[in-house]
Scaffold this active site. Structure first.
Site, PDB file in Angstrom:
ATOM      1  N   MET A 215       0.602  -1.154   0.236  1.00  0.00           N
ATOM      2  CA  MET A 215      -0.371  -0.146  -0.043  1.00  0.00           C
ATOM      3  C   MET A 215       1.146   1.293  -0.067  1.00  0.00           C
ATOM      4  O   MET A 215       1.844   1.395   0.794  1.00  0.00           O
ATOM      5  CB  MET A 215      -0.809  -0.550   1.367  1.00  0.00           C
ATOM      6  CG  MET A 215      -1.349  -1.468   1.247  1.00  0.00           C
ATOM      7  SD  MET A 215      -2.834  -1.947   2.806  1.00  0.00           S
ATOM      8  CE  MET A 215      -3.516  -0.026   2.811  1.00  0.00           C
TER       9      MET A 215
ATOM     10  N   ILE B  15       0.712  -5.021   8.275  1.00  0.00           N
ATOM     11  CA  ILE B  15       2.443  -4.419   8.683  1.00  0.00           C
ATOM     12  C   ILE B  15       2.562  -3.144   7.902  1.00  0.00           C
ATOM     13  O   ILE B  15       2.167  -2.867   7.510  1.00  0.00           O
ATOM     14  CB  ILE B  15       3.334  -5.543   7.460  1.00  0.00           C
ATOM     15  CG1 ILE B  15       3.539  -6.949   7.617  1.00  0.00           C
ATOM     16  CG2 ILE B  15       4.623  -4.951   7.251  1.00  0.00           C
ATOM     17  CD1 ILE B  15       4.017  -7.797   6.580  1.00  0.00           C
TER      18      ILE B  15
ATOM     19  N   GLY C  95       1.530   4.420   4.745  1.00  0.00           N
ATOM     20  CA  GLY C  95       2.114   3.489   3.522  1.00  0.00           C
ATOM     21  C   GLY C  95       2.523   2.441   4.482  1.00  0.00           C
ATOM     22  O   GLY C  95       2.917   2.096   5.459  1.00  0.00           O
ATOM     23  N   SER C  96       2.766   1.090   4.098  1.00  0.00           N
ATOM     24  CA  SER C  96       2.266   0.091   4.058  1.00  0.00           C
ATOM     25  C   SER C  96       2.513  -1.717   3.334  1.00  0.00           C
ATOM     26  O   SER C  96       2.351  -1.345   2.002  1.00  0.00           O
ATOM     27  CB  SER C  96       1.633  -0.249   6.094  1.00  0.00           C
ATOM     28  OG  SER C  96      -0.089   0.179   5.242  1.00  0.00           O
ATOM     29  N   ARG C  97       2.367  -2.342   3.925  1.00  0.00           N
ATOM     30  CA  ARG C  97       1.682  -3.713   3.350  1.00  0.00           C
ATOM     31  C   ARG C  97       0.547  -4.821   4.279  1.00  0.00           C
ATOM     32  O   ARG C  97       1.138  -4.564   5.051  1.00  0.00           O
ATOM     33  CB  ARG C  97       2.864  -4.707   3.760  1.00  0.00           C
ATOM     34  CG  ARG C  97       3.157  -5.592   2.271  1.00  0.00           C
ATOM     35  CD  ARG C  97       4.519  -6.570   2.490  1.00  0.00           C
ATOM     36  NE  ARG C  97       4.167  -7.392   3.031  1.00  0.00           N
ATOM     37  CZ  ARG C  97       5.276  -7.833   3.512  1.00  0.00           C
ATOM     38  NH1 ARG C  97       6.513  -7.883   3.417  1.00  0.00           N
ATOM     39  NH2 ARG C  97       5.437  -9.432   4.328  1.00  0.00           N
TER      40      ARG C  97
END
Length: 218
Positions: free
Chosen positions: A101, A157, A187-189
């Protein structure tokens, strides 16, 4: 009305639907922009602050947007907006689909299947960029859902900028497919583990939309 719309309060500002958990970041930014704009006519210093403050406030509004979605049909749907970063067979027979993301994506995550939240575990860690392999050791929240396909694991995450993952529902909550379950800031996953025997119907580099893109092949 869907459970996801009635069970949780959502922040709002000037008619813009915002993600729950946005207020601590957004309100000070918008307040600074508003005050600097009001004082800009009389103060050169305020005028200098007004432009970047207004731009930052607009960026925050965009980042924390939480649009309504028409939830797709399918056994497993994407929990996140983003791009499929990797598809990896796991030792136990499951398949991990990792969705990256960027800060431009909607950061509200949704339940991939209907079921019951059996656990929500926060694991402290670092803040390596989420597209980096070392992000496996980042701060994360591990979810388990009891569903018609059995146990489904989903992991939020944190990335290099994100410093907080905000779960919306606690252990024991029954959720509908596509219901909002949490937020990752900046911002991430999100990883989802498909059970053995469930085929993947997305590919690396494909864009996904939370609640809309089907992950499995029917």
């Amino acid at each position: 009305m869907p459970h996801s719309q009635t069970s949780a309060h959502r922040d709002s500002l000037a008619g813009v639907r915002l993600a729950r958990g946005a207020s601590p970041w957004l309100l000070p930014t918008v307040a600074t922009a508003a005050v600097s704009l009001l004082r800009a006519r009389r103060s050169g210093a305020a005028k200098a602050v007004a432009v970047p403050a207004t731009a930052l406030a607009a960026g925050m509004l965009w980042f924390f947007r939480d649009p309504e979605r028409e939830i797709a049909q399918g056994r497993v749907i994407s929990p996140a907006d983003g791009v499929v970063q990797s598809i990896m067979p796991w030792k136990d027979g499951r398949t991990r689909v990792a969705i990256f993301m960027s800060p431009l994506n909607v950061h509200v995550n949704r339940a991939p299947l209907a079921g019951t939240v059996t656990s929500v575990e926060h694991i402290p860690g670092g803040f390596v960029p989420a597209f980096n392999k070392e992000s496996e050791n980042n701060e994360r929240v591990v979810w388990h859902f009891d569903t018609e396909l059995g146990d489904i694991e989903m992991v939020q995450i944190a990335g290099a900028v994100a410093r907080r993952i905000v779960p919306y529902v606690p252990q024991g909550t029954k959720v509908e497919q596509g219901e909002r379950v949490g937020l990752i800031r900046f911002g991430s996953r999100v990883d989802i583990y498909l059970p053995e025997g469930v085929e993947v119907d997305v590919e690396v580099g494909q864009k996904t939309v939370a609640g809309v893109t089907r992950i499995d092949r029917g």
